[in-house]
Design an enzyme around this catalytic site. Structure first.
Site, mmCIF file in Angstrom:
data_model
loop_
_atom_site.group_PDB
_atom_site.id
_atom_site.type_symbol
_atom_site.label_atom_id
_atom_site.label_comp_id
_atom_site.label_asym_id
_atom_site.label_seq_id
_atom_site.Cartn_x
_atom_site.Cartn_y
_atom_site.Cartn_z
ATOM 1 N N LEU A 1 45.339 47.249 39.696
ATOM 2 C CA LEU A 1 46.726 46.987 39.306
ATOM 3 C C LEU A 1 46.763 45.510 38.869
ATOM 4 C CD1 LEU A 1 47.247 49.452 41.033
ATOM 5 C CD2 LEU A 1 49.493 48.793 41.241
ATOM 6 N N GLY B 1 48.870 38.677 36.993
ATOM 7 C CA GLY B 1 48.326 38.145 38.301
ATOM 8 C C GLY B 1 46.977 38.771 38.592
ATOM 9 N N GLY B 2 46.394 38.319 39.525
ATOM 10 C CA GLY B 2 45.053 38.912 40.148
ATOM 11 C C GLY B 2 44.079 38.155 39.343
ATOM 12 N N GLN B 3 42.840 38.531 39.747
ATOM 13 C CA GLN B 3 41.395 37.875 39.427
ATOM 14 C C GLN B 3 40.854 38.620 38.409
ATOM 15 O OE1 GLN B 3 40.012 35.107 40.595
ATOM 16 N NE2 GLN B 3 42.034 34.711 42.103
ATOM 17 N N THR C 1 38.811 41.699 36.087
ATOM 18 C CA THR C 1 38.562 42.914 36.197
ATOM 19 C C THR C 1 38.007 43.519 34.841
ATOM 20 O OG1 THR C 1 39.347 45.140 36.714
ATOM 21 C CG2 THR C 1 40.656 43.962 35.348
ATOM 22 N N TYR C 2 37.379 44.757 34.658
ATOM 23 C CA TYR C 2 36.793 45.238 33.512
ATOM 24 C C TYR C 2 37.266 46.248 32.830
ATOM 25 C CZ TYR C 2 33.184 47.709 30.878
ATOM 26 O OH TYR C 2 32.740 48.398 29.649
ATOM 27 N N HIS C 3 37.431 46.473 31.667
ATOM 28 C CA HIS C 3 38.049 47.509 30.971
ATOM 29 C C HIS C 3 37.017 48.074 30.040
ATOM 30 C CE1 HIS C 3 41.903 46.678 32.608
ATOM 31 N NE2 HIS C 3 42.360 45.729 32.009
ATOM 32 N N CYS D 1 38.219 42.297 41.056
ATOM 33 C CA CYS D 1 39.518 41.709 41.574
ATOM 34 C C CYS D 1 39.517 40.508 42.638
ATOM 35 C CB CYS D 1 40.361 42.937 42.249
ATOM 36 S SG CYS D 1 40.704 44.167 40.931
ATOM 37 N N VAL E 1 48.212 49.461 35.169
ATOM 38 C CA VAL E 1 47.212 50.058 36.295
ATOM 39 C C VAL E 1 46.153 50.811 35.269
ATOM 40 C CG1 VAL E 1 48.322 52.523 36.032
ATOM 41 C CG2 VAL E 1 46.842 51.943 37.813
#
EC number: 2.3.1.181
Length: 203
Positions: free
Chosen positions: A137, A70-72, A74-76, A167, A150
């Site tokens: 998350l 789920g969610g929009q 993000t960056y790792h 996000c 997370v």
């Protein structure tokens, strides 16, 4: 109740790790121990199932992977501590929202150990320090079991966050443990985060 196994995977590419989580979840049974995978990824943007591509504001040489959480967006990247939670929610009597709350609380507890006050936001899952997001998350639930988890910003280059709406929130500020005065390394934080996550999962 089954144990929680902690696995330290080091720095691993995103896509093979994602597929490994899918495979683990597909193959597990009622006797399979829950696991927490602690790791870092090379630079990558990930876009959730319902994610909107326009939240990537500027194309860069960082790859974008469309995934099943789920969610929009993000960056790792290196210096970010990622904990993937492979948990049988039905066995532990947990709902998704409760697992999210416990994950957030584990990060809040970790930061509190270092004298940092953090909070959650009702409309934007994650953990925040002085209004800036320090942990993101995202989860996928399949057959009552979770994967993904997370991501705690620890000691990293935050520049790639400026190329996205983190996000899905325009103008959201991000921060990291180093910038709020925590000297612990990502490896040191990993041990503490694993302990807090395990405690909250097994309450």
């Amino acid at each position: 109740m089954a144990d929680v196994l902690i696995r330290h995977l080091g720095r691993v590419d995103y896509t093979p790790t994602w597929h490994a989580m899918q495979d683990f979840t597909a193959q597990r049974d009622a006797a399979t121990d829950d696991e927490i995978w602690l790791l870092q990824h090379p630079p990558v943007y990930t876009l959730g199932q319902a994610g909107k591509p326009e939240h990537l504001l500027h194309r860069t040489d960082i790859p974008l992977v469309k995934i099943d959480r789920g969610g929009q967006i993000t960056y790792h990247g290196p210096g970010q501590l990622v904990a993937y939670l492979l948990v049988d929610l039905k066995r532990r009597g947990l709902g998704v929202r409760e697992l999210v709350r416990r994950m957030e609380q584990a990060v809040i507890d970790l930061l509190a150990e270092h004298g940092i006050s953090a909070e959650r936001k009702a409309d934007a899952p994650g953990v925040y320090v002085n209004g800036a997001k320090i942990a993101a998350l995202g989860l996928r639930i399949k057959h009552g079991c979770s994967y993904h988890g997370v991501a705690l910003n620890a000691d990293m280059d935050l520049t790639p966050f400026s190329h996205i709406n983190p996000c899905g929130h325009q103008g959201m500020a991000v921060t990291q443990t180093r910038d709020v005065g925590i000297a612990a390394t990502p490896a040191e934080l990993a041990e503490t985060l694993a302990a807090h996550l395990t405690r909250h999962i097994t309450l």
